[in-house]
Write a protein that holds these residues in place. Structure first.
Motif, short mmCIF file in Angstrom:
data_model
loop_
_atom_site.label_atom_id
_atom_site.label_comp_id
_atom_site.label_asym_id
_atom_site.label_seq_id
_atom_site.Cartn_x
_atom_site.Cartn_y
_atom_site.Cartn_z
N ALA A 1 64.36 38.14 39.60
CA ALA A 1 63.28 37.31 40.15
C ALA A 1 62.54 38.13 41.20
O ALA A 1 62.26 37.66 42.30
CB ALA A 1 63.85 36.04 40.74
N THR A 2 62.24 39.37 40.82
CA THR A 2 61.70 40.34 41.78
C THR A 2 60.20 40.22 42.02
O THR A 2 59.64 40.96 42.82
CB THR A 2 62.04 41.77 41.30
N GLY A 3 59.56 39.31 41.33
CA GLY A 3 58.17 38.98 41.64
C GLY A 3 57.17 40.05 41.30
O GLY A 3 57.32 40.82 40.35
N ALA A 4 56.13 40.10 42.11
CA ALA A 4 55.05 41.06 41.93
C ALA A 4 54.66 41.61 43.29
O ALA A 4 54.99 41.05 44.33
CB ALA A 4 53.85 40.41 41.25
N ARG A 5 53.95 42.72 43.27
CA ARG A 5 53.50 43.33 44.52
C ARG A 5 51.98 43.40 44.51
O ARG A 5 51.36 43.60 43.46
CB ARG A 5 54.09 44.73 44.69
N ALA A 6 51.39 43.23 45.68
CA ALA A 6 49.93 43.31 45.79
C ALA A 6 49.46 44.72 45.48
O ALA A 6 50.04 45.70 45.95
CB ALA A 6 49.49 42.91 47.20
N ARG A 7 48.44 44.83 44.66
CA ARG A 7 47.86 46.14 44.37
C ARG A 7 47.09 46.65 45.60
O ARG A 7 46.31 45.91 46.19
CB ARG A 7 46.91 46.07 43.18
N GLY B 1 44.48 41.89 43.00
CA GLY B 1 45.50 41.54 42.02
C GLY B 1 46.89 42.00 42.41
O GLY B 1 47.13 42.51 43.50
N ALA B 2 47.82 41.80 41.48
CA ALA B 2 49.22 42.13 41.72
C ALA B 2 49.82 42.72 40.45
O ALA B 2 49.34 42.49 39.34
CB ALA B 2 49.99 40.88 42.13
#
Length: 406
Positions: free
Chosen positions: A108-114, A240-241
């Motif tokens: 459940a490591t999600g996303a990171r902001a670009r 985005g991410a």
């Protein structure tokens, strides 16, 4: 025989939902919830909506009160990130050098902001918006008022930040690479509705533009490929991410625009699941994989994974859903974005007054719907999408025809 151990790598809404659903459905084993941040799980939408506008406190974004985790025997471990896992040994390697044995592992490591990724964009006056700290810093910068705010990115985050910034009395310019804001999500026609809304509220736009640098100098400027230099006291990166799929990649799980899963959120490796922003699940309703970064997906996928772990029926059947609030406009959207490309858009209501429902029809079937300042219609919109039957577009557009009758 000892009780099974579920390890959840990632303490966002999706990870917290898995833990919550397991406990609510009677799971008596051990649950470890590993968070890269020091905070207990929180919900991200308020960061760009209520909290950023000053309409709520940061604690309003918490998934549960802090005491819930101990009360429900969920072991929350902050400031720890997953590195990789060994499938045969059922071991997860973590950032503090330790290893944790699991029976079931949830990614459940999600996303990171670009990042903007242009010269000068790495200094402190350029704000991302992904974490609680990001939101607190940005709100402090915006609520001063009277500042020149330049937002790079004309997607949902960028447009919501623009509305919040104008609410504090700042001068706002939005820079987007598309000819129309939000066109990638809802098309040019509906994107134009939101652009006009923002222009009516004093926002300036640079559409179809490319940022090539952020020049500090004596006065900070955002530099465009055309050579235009836009003065900026605050720069917001809303570009985005990207899914945080590195753990899966290192460990040999199948990855393509996120971690690939089946309809039960199972990855290509036994006893390993993926949920939330990082997951790219197979959706039976459309016969393809579809990754979604919206909060409703975090809840839906987390519940499905919990059901799969418990040996129950587990199928991702929820229709993607999200919402947005900007100025006096509120909207909700349900549907399958990939199916809207080239689809016919049918309107019910008055677009000019921003009080309408838009339906996307593909082969005369509703594949998505968005209600703007019209409420209590989402159940009907989702019902039409689920039915997948031919509809009469003229009746769909007629406000005198009850949606429930279609």
């Amino acid at each position: 025989m000892s009780e099974p151990t579920v390890v959840i790598a990632g303490a966002g809404l999706a990870g917290a939902t898995v833990a919550t659903e397991l406990r609510e459905r009677g799971f008596g084993g051990r649950i470890l919830l590993l968070g890269a941040e020091e905070h207990h799980p929180y919900i991200r939408p308020p960061l760009s909506k209520e909290y950023l506008k000053g309409d709520g406190g940061i604690e309003d974004a918490d998934v549960h009160p802090a005491g819930w985790y101990a009360d429900n025997a969920v072991e929350f471990i902050p400031n720890v990130e997953a590195g990789s896992f060994e499938a045969d040994a059922h071991e997860l390697f973590v950032s503090d050098g330790g290893r944790i044995t699991y029976d079931s592992l949830i990614l459940a490591t999600g996303a990171r902001a670009r990042p903007l990724g242009v010269p000068g964009s790495g200094h402190g006056a350029v704000f991302p918006l992904r974490t609680r700290e990001d939101a607190a810093w940005l709100r402090a910068a915006l609520e001063v008022g009277g500042r020149r705010v330049v937002i790079v990115g004309s997607g949902w985050i960028g447009m919501e930040v623009a509305a919040a910034a104008r609410g504090y009395g700042n001068d706002v310019t939005v820079i987007g690479h598309s000819a129309v804001p939000l066109s990638g999500a809802i098309g040019r026609e509906l994107g134009g509705v939101f652009e006009r809304l923002h222009r009516d509220n004093g926002v300036a736009f640079r559409n179809g533009a490319k940022v090539v640098g952020v020049d500090g100098g004596e006065e900070q400027h955002v530099v465009l490929a055309t050579g235009e230099r836009i003065p900026a006291d605050v720069v917001v990166a809303g570009v985005g991410a990207s899914p945080n799929s590195l753990v899966a990649e290192r460990s040999g799980a199948a990855v393509a625009e996120g971690v690939l899963t089946d309809k039960g959120m199972r990855t290509s490796i036994d006893d390993v699941y993926a949920v939330g922003d990082v997951a790219n699940p197979f959706l039976p309703a459309i016969g393809r994989h579809l990754r979604s970064e919206h909060w409703a997906n975090a809840i839906a996928s987390g519940k499905v994974a919990a059901h799969a772990i418990l040996g129950e029926r587990a199928s991702y059947d929820d229709i993607p859903y999200f919402y947005s609030d900007q100025y006096d406009l509120g909207m909700e959207y349900s549907g399958y974005g990939p199916l809207t490309a080239g689809a016919r858009v049918v309107f019910r209501g008055d677009v000019d007054s921003r009080e309408f429902i838009a339906f996307w029809l593909r082969n005369d079937r509703v594949v998505a719907g968005m209600n703007v300042n019209v409420w209590d219609v989402q159940d009907d919109i989702q019902r039409l999408i689920r039915l997948g039957e031919h509809v009469d577009a003229s009746r769909l557009a007629d406000r005198d025809v009850d949606l429930a009758s279609l």
